[in-house]
Each structure stands twice: as structure tokens, then as C-alpha cells.
Design a protein around this motif. Structure first.
Motif, short mmCIF file in Angstrom:
data_model
loop_
_atom_site.label_atom_id
_atom_site.label_comp_id
_atom_site.label_asym_id
_atom_site.label_seq_id
_atom_site.Cartn_x
_atom_site.Cartn_y
_atom_site.Cartn_z
N GLU A 28 0.69 -1.21 -0.12
CA GLU A 28 0.12 0.04 0.00
C GLU A 28 0.78 1.15 -0.07
O GLU A 28 1.93 1.12 0.55
CB GLU A 28 -1.04 -0.10 1.21
N GLN A 29 0.24 2.37 -0.58
CA GLN A 29 0.94 3.43 -0.54
C GLN A 29 0.55 4.37 0.64
O GLN A 29 -0.72 4.62 0.63
CB GLN A 29 0.59 4.24 -1.91
N VAL A 30 1.57 4.79 1.44
CA VAL A 30 1.05 5.61 2.47
C VAL A 30 1.74 6.96 2.67
O VAL A 30 2.93 7.12 2.05
CB VAL A 30 1.19 4.95 4.01
N ILE A 39 7.20 -1.50 6.87
CA ILE A 39 8.47 -2.07 6.20
C ILE A 39 8.32 -1.77 4.69
O ILE A 39 7.15 -1.97 3.87
CB ILE A 39 8.20 -3.80 6.21
N LEU A 40 9.31 -0.94 4.27
CA LEU A 40 9.43 -0.60 2.99
C LEU A 40 9.52 -1.58 1.70
O LEU A 40 9.99 -2.62 1.98
CB LEU A 40 10.53 0.34 2.63
N ALA A 41 8.40 -1.18 0.82
CA ALA A 41 8.36 -2.29 -0.26
C ALA A 41 9.04 -1.82 -1.59
O ALA A 41 8.41 -2.33 -2.60
CB ALA A 41 6.67 -2.47 -0.52
N GLN A 42 9.68 -0.89 -1.41
CA GLN A 42 10.27 -0.35 -2.67
C GLN A 42 11.66 0.15 -2.47
O GLN A 42 12.07 0.33 -1.24
CB GLN A 42 9.58 0.72 -3.44
N ILE A 175 9.56 13.62 -0.64
CA ILE A 175 8.91 12.53 -0.83
C ILE A 175 7.72 12.51 0.14
O ILE A 175 7.90 12.37 1.42
CB ILE A 175 9.74 11.24 -0.65
N ALA A 176 6.29 12.51 -0.33
CA ALA A 176 5.38 12.56 0.63
C ALA A 176 4.74 11.24 0.98
O ALA A 176 3.99 10.96 1.73
CB ALA A 176 4.23 13.48 -0.04
N GLU A 177 4.89 10.29 0.05
CA GLU A 177 4.32 9.09 0.21
C GLU A 177 5.37 7.91 -0.29
O GLU A 177 6.09 8.00 -1.35
CB GLU A 177 2.84 8.85 -0.91
N VAL A 178 5.00 6.68 0.51
CA VAL A 178 6.10 5.44 -0.07
C VAL A 178 5.19 4.22 0.00
O VAL A 178 4.07 4.34 0.58
CB VAL A 178 7.34 5.19 0.96
N LYS A 179 5.69 3.42 -0.61
CA LYS A 179 5.22 1.99 -0.83
C LYS A 179 5.61 1.31 0.34
O LYS A 179 6.78 1.15 0.56
CB LYS A 179 5.36 1.34 -2.09
N VAL A 180 4.64 0.62 1.05
CA VAL A 180 5.07 -0.27 2.29
C VAL A 180 4.13 -1.57 2.12
O VAL A 180 3.32 -1.57 1.33
CB VAL A 180 4.91 0.15 3.85
N THR A 181 4.91 -2.48 2.71
CA THR A 181 4.03 -3.85 2.59
C THR A 181 2.63 -3.60 3.38
O THR A 181 2.66 -2.95 4.65
CB THR A 181 4.78 -5.18 3.34
N ARG A 182 1.54 -4.12 3.06
CA ARG A 182 0.29 -4.31 3.80
C ARG A 182 0.48 -4.82 5.34
O ARG A 182 1.35 -5.56 5.57
CB ARG A 182 -0.82 -4.43 3.31
N LYS A 183 -0.39 -4.46 6.16
CA LYS A 183 -0.39 -4.83 7.35
C LYS A 183 -0.67 -6.21 7.47
O LYS A 183 -1.63 -6.61 6.68
CB LYS A 183 -1.30 -4.08 8.15
N LEU A 184 -0.17 -7.13 8.23
CA LEU A 184 -0.25 -8.63 8.57
C LEU A 184 -1.44 -8.66 9.40
O LEU A 184 -1.83 -7.88 10.21
CB LEU A 184 0.70 -9.28 9.19
N ARG A 185 -2.26 -9.54 9.05
CA ARG A 185 -3.58 -9.96 9.81
C ARG A 185 -3.37 -11.18 10.51
O ARG A 185 -2.99 -12.26 9.96
CB ARG A 185 -4.78 -10.10 8.93
N VAL A 186 -3.39 -11.09 11.90
CA VAL A 186 -3.10 -12.47 12.58
C VAL A 186 -4.25 -12.68 13.63
O VAL A 186 -4.60 -11.76 14.41
CB VAL A 186 -1.68 -12.15 13.36
N ALA A 187 -4.65 -13.86 13.48
CA ALA A 187 -5.72 -14.34 14.30
C ALA A 187 -5.03 -15.27 15.46
O ALA A 187 -4.30 -16.11 15.21
CB ALA A 187 -6.87 -15.26 13.59
N PHE A 188 -5.61 -14.93 16.71
CA PHE A 188 -5.09 -16.07 17.72
C PHE A 188 -6.21 -16.32 18.77
O PHE A 188 -7.25 -15.52 19.06
CB PHE A 188 -4.03 -15.26 18.48
N PHE A 189 -6.05 -17.65 19.19
CA PHE A 189 -6.94 -18.23 20.29
C PHE A 189 -6.22 -19.04 21.37
O PHE A 189 -5.33 -19.35 21.15
CB PHE A 189 -8.18 -18.67 19.74
N SER A 190 -6.81 -19.13 22.49
CA SER A 190 -6.25 -20.25 23.54
C SER A 190 -7.06 -21.39 23.45
O SER A 190 -8.29 -21.24 23.22
CB SER A 190 -6.38 -19.27 24.92
N THR A 191 -6.31 -22.39 23.87
CA THR A 191 -7.24 -23.71 23.91
C THR A 191 -7.11 -24.22 25.46
O THR A 191 -6.06 -24.17 25.97
CB THR A 191 -6.81 -24.78 22.87
N GLY A 192 -8.17 -24.66 25.90
CA GLY A 192 -7.98 -25.10 27.40
C GLY A 192 -9.49 -25.08 27.98
O GLY A 192 -9.93 -23.96 28.10
#
Ligand code: AMP
Ligand code: MG
Length: 414
Positions: A28-30, A39-42, A175-192
Motif C-alpha cells: 500500500e502507498q501511505v 516495512i518499505l516495499a520499494q 517525498i510525501a508517500e512511499v510504498k510499504v507492505t500491507r499490515k499482517l492480519r493475525v488471528a489468535f486463540f487459546s485452547t483449554g
């Protein structure tokens, strides 16, 4: 040691995990401010020299180095002041032999001048005359155009985590905008079955789920979009359902509990049915079991249940993996050497990640000591600690005064 045959070493597991992982798709360009810690993607290249023009590094007087020909440092130099160059207000006239201009830090050095004497080495007997003593070296105190960046130079590379300095660096190029990697999506849960969420009452034998809070903090520090799926009971269909929906929405799924040998085999069964998972026994303490693999397009990390094991395995395996997924260049925890101020007890066999307190003396010497009881359910010492003391598998106890490897916790030193 025969026991260790079936165990993998920490670095073996790190290598297996990291070598498998590719950076996620999606850029994404931000705006510059939004790029902090992303994290820079370019690769980014300069489109003009910076500084854009020769300018003064000092408040003083600018003149031509020709004035210094055949002079030695003992002599003084008298010049006529014919104008001034202030930052943002360059001098536009000509400077002839025997002449100088008043100049301020950051102000453009005119073509006719190439040397600046600092104000402290001058006197002005009248407003049109400057007497310089001692005289500076030719070309002193001039910051040359392009001595930071030259036009076309790549100055930031893909994979770099953007620091406050990098924002400033980009700003110098407008430079007003740069390309960065999109944000990671992480799901988490506990078991027990024993786990209750905050707000629920504890029944006999229950405990509160704390792992979802350490994971929340650890993931939040990595600037990740979180999907907290709560507590899932030790129930076949509930677990299967949870894995299924987690994998559908997230780049990675992290669970804690239920991966120990011999316990709740249906977790294994479910995972084997849904994806490709390795169950590893790692020669480390705390945090022996770890499951790693993929469910659909998601990576899966099954961490042990004990609260300190969760943090230790996250730090050694999950964090490097997530950084790699984000496209980051440097992923493994930083390790430094410190002197232990006390005996560190250990049996040979597994790599120990002991909770430690690292301090720095006024003279800069790093010393580490044990942060308290080291059992894997004890958060008291984990909370007090600011580092892991990493003691190699084959090592026994370490005597006071010896040097040890220490991993300062992320956030403490960047
Ligand atoms: P397990 O890996 O499921 O056998 O769990 C190992 C130990 O960690 C047990 O004492 C569990 O009660 C504890 N534990 C598991 N999950 C959590 C959690 N989310 N919060 C706190 N303790 C947990
Ligand atoms: Mg359990």
C-alpha cells in the motif's frame, strides 16, 4: 545424547521456519507519517542532490580560498564585507578579490566563495571590515552539494523498517508517500477447558487466560492487525471450527496450549486434516513443543500453553517468521554479551532462555543476573526481566563472572 536425537535445536527450527516463509503479497502507498515502523516495499532513489547547493556549516564569513594563497596560520587576513547570505536569502552579487560576505549556517555559499571562517575567529573593527585570525584551511566549513545524497542514488532499500530518521531522510527529498507492505492480519486463540476470560467467574480448578494478553502485546508491538478469537474449549468440533474460520481471515494463526505430546490428540488430528503441520520437540527451556505449518493460505503456529513458554517461543520463532512475512530484512533477535554477576544454574541438554535483568554501569559495562524463579508458569520473574539469558544446549551451569549471551527484549533498545 540419545535423548536429543528426537529434539531439534533452536537454530534448526528457526532456519526451517524462516527459509519456508515468503513476504506476503500486498503493498500500500501511505503518507510519510503513516510509514513509521512499516516495512518499505520499494527501493527509493534521490531525484536531486542533497544538500541541493553548497552551504555554510557555520555562522561566519565566506570568501575565496585564493585569499589564503601563501598565508600561514599565524597571519591575519583583512577583507571587505560586501553583503550577506542568510538561510533562505542567498547573496546574489559578485565577490571580488579582497572581499567577503557575512554568512549564516545553512545559507547558500555563492559561486565566488568556497571557504567559511567561523565568527569566533573574526573581529569587525567597523561594519565594512572583517579581520580573520587564525585563518581557516581552504574550503573549511562548507557543506558541498550532494555530500549526503547524489541524484539517482538509492538511499533506502526494500525490506527496511522505517525509522524516525528514515522519515526525515525521505522528507529531505520532498517525498510525501512511499510504498510499504500491507499490515499482517493475525488471528489468535487459546485452547483449554480450564481457561476463563476476564469478566467470567473462576470455577474450581480454573485459571484466567493470560496468554491472549501477552500475545496481544507482542503482536501489537509488531504493528499487526489482530483478530482475537477468545478461548476455545478442548472440544473437537469447536477447535476444528476455530481453525477453519481463523485460516479464512488471517495471514497467520497463533494458538497456545494443546500441543504437548500425549494431550488432546484431536488438536493434532484436526490440524493434520486441515493443513500441513509439523509437530516439533525443540531442545529449549522453556517451551519444548511447537507446531508449525499451514492451514489453507495461512501460516500456523501452535505454541505451548505455559505463559512463559508462549513468550519465549514467540520471541524465537513466531516474531522472526512474522517479520519475514512483512518483508522485513532483519528478523532474528539481537544478541549481545554481558557478564553474569551470579551463578546461573543449568543442566546440559537443552538451550535455556533464562529470564534475566540486564544493567549497564556508568562506565558502560553490561551485567546480567537472574530475574527469579524460572519455572514456565511463573510470570513474576518474566515481568521483572528485561532480557533472556541464552545458555547453549551443551552448556552446564555458568559461574559468576563469565560472559553470556543476552537477548534484550524488543522495545527496550529498539
Ligand atoms: P497445555 O499446553 O494446554 O498442556 O497447557 C500447559 C499449561 O499452560 C497448563 O498449566 C495450562 O493450564 C496453562 N495454560 C494453557 N493455556 C493458557 C492460557 N491461555 N493462559 C494461562 N495459562 C495457560
Ligand atoms: Mg491445555
Amino acid at each position: 545424547m540419545s535423548q536429543n536425537k528426537q529434539f531439534l535445536s533452536v537454530s534448526e527450527v528457526q532456519q526451517r521456519i524462516i527459509s519456508d516463509i515468503k513476504a506476503i503479497d500486498g503493498i500500500e502507498q501511505v503518507a510519510l507519517r503513516q510509514a513509521l515502523n512499516r516495512i518499505l516495499a520499494q527501493d527509493v532513489s534521490a531525484t536531486f542532490d542533497t544538500p541541493p547547493c553548497d552551504n555554510s556549516g557555520m555562522d561566519g564569513y565566506a570568501f575565496s580560498s585564493k585569499e589564503l594563497t601563501n598565508m600561514d596560520a599565524q597571519q591575519s587576513l583583512k577583507l571587505k564585507i560586501i553583503g550577506q547570505s542568510f538561510a533562505g536569502h542567498p547573496f546574489t552579487g559578485k565577490i571580488a578579490a579582497g572581499e567577503a560576505i557575512r554568512i549564516m549556517t545553512g545559507a547558500q555559499v555563492p559561486d565566488d566563495a568556497d571557504t567559511v571562517v567561523m565568527q569566533e575567529h573574526t573581529e569587525t573593527p567597523d561594519e565594512h571590515t572583517v579581520v580573520i585570525s587564525p585563518v581557516p584551511k581552504a574550503f573549511a566549513n562548507v557543506r558541498k552539494a550532494g555530500d549526503d545524497l547524489t541524484n539517482g542514488q538509492t538511499f533506502l532499500s526494500r525490506g527496511k523498517k522505517l525509522s524516525p530518521t528514515d522519515l526525515a531522510f525521505l522528507a529531505t527529498q520532498g517525498i510525501a508517500e512511499v510504498k510499504v507492505t500491507r499490515k499482517l492480519r493475525v488471528a489468535f486463540f487459546s485452547t483449554g477447558d480450564e481457561l476463563r476470560s476476564i469478566g467470567e467467574a473462576l470455577r474450581e480448578g480454573d485459571i484466567y487466560d493470560s496468554n491472549r494478553y501477552s500475545l496481544y502485546g507482542l503482536l501489537k508491538n509488531l504493528d499487526i492487525e489482530l483478530i482475537d478469537m477468545g478461548v476455545i474449549p478442548d472440544d473437537r468440533s469447536a477447535i476444528e471450527q476455530a481453525f477453519h474460520s481463523a485460516a479464512n481471515i488471517a495471514d497467520a494463526v497463533i494458538t497456545s496450549g494443546g500441543v504437548s505430546v500425549g494431550e488432546a490428540d484431536f488438536v493434532k488430528e484436526t490440524l493434520e486434516k486441515l493443513g500441513q503441520i509439523n509437530f516439533w520437540k525443540i531442545a529449549m527451556k522453556p517451551g519444548k513443543p511447537l507446531a508449525f505449518g499451514s492451514i489453507g493460505n495461512s501460516l500456523f503456529f501452535g505454541l505451548p500453553g505455559n505463559p512463559v513458554s508462549v513468550i519465549a517461543t514467540f520471541y524465537q520463532f513466531v516474531q522472526p517468521a512474522l517479520k519475514r512475512m512483512k518483508g522485513q530484512d532483519i528478523v532474528l533477535p539481537l544478541s549481545i554479551k554481558a557478564k553474569t554477576s551470579e551463578l546461573l544454574k543449568k543442566r546440559p541438554g537443552r538451550t535455556d532462555f533464562q529470564r534475566g535483568i540486564l544493567t549497564q554501569s556508568v562506565t558502560g559495562e553490561l551485567t546480567v543476573k537472574n530475574a527469579g524463579a524460572q519455572a514456565s508458569h511463573v510470570l513474576t520473574s518474566m515481568s521483572r526481566a528485561n532480557c533472556f539469558i541464552v545458555i547453549p544446549a551443551e552448556s552446564g551451569s555458568i559461574e559468576a563472572g563469565e560472559m553470556v549471551d543476552v537477548q534484550p527484549f524488543e522495545g527496550l533498545i529498539g
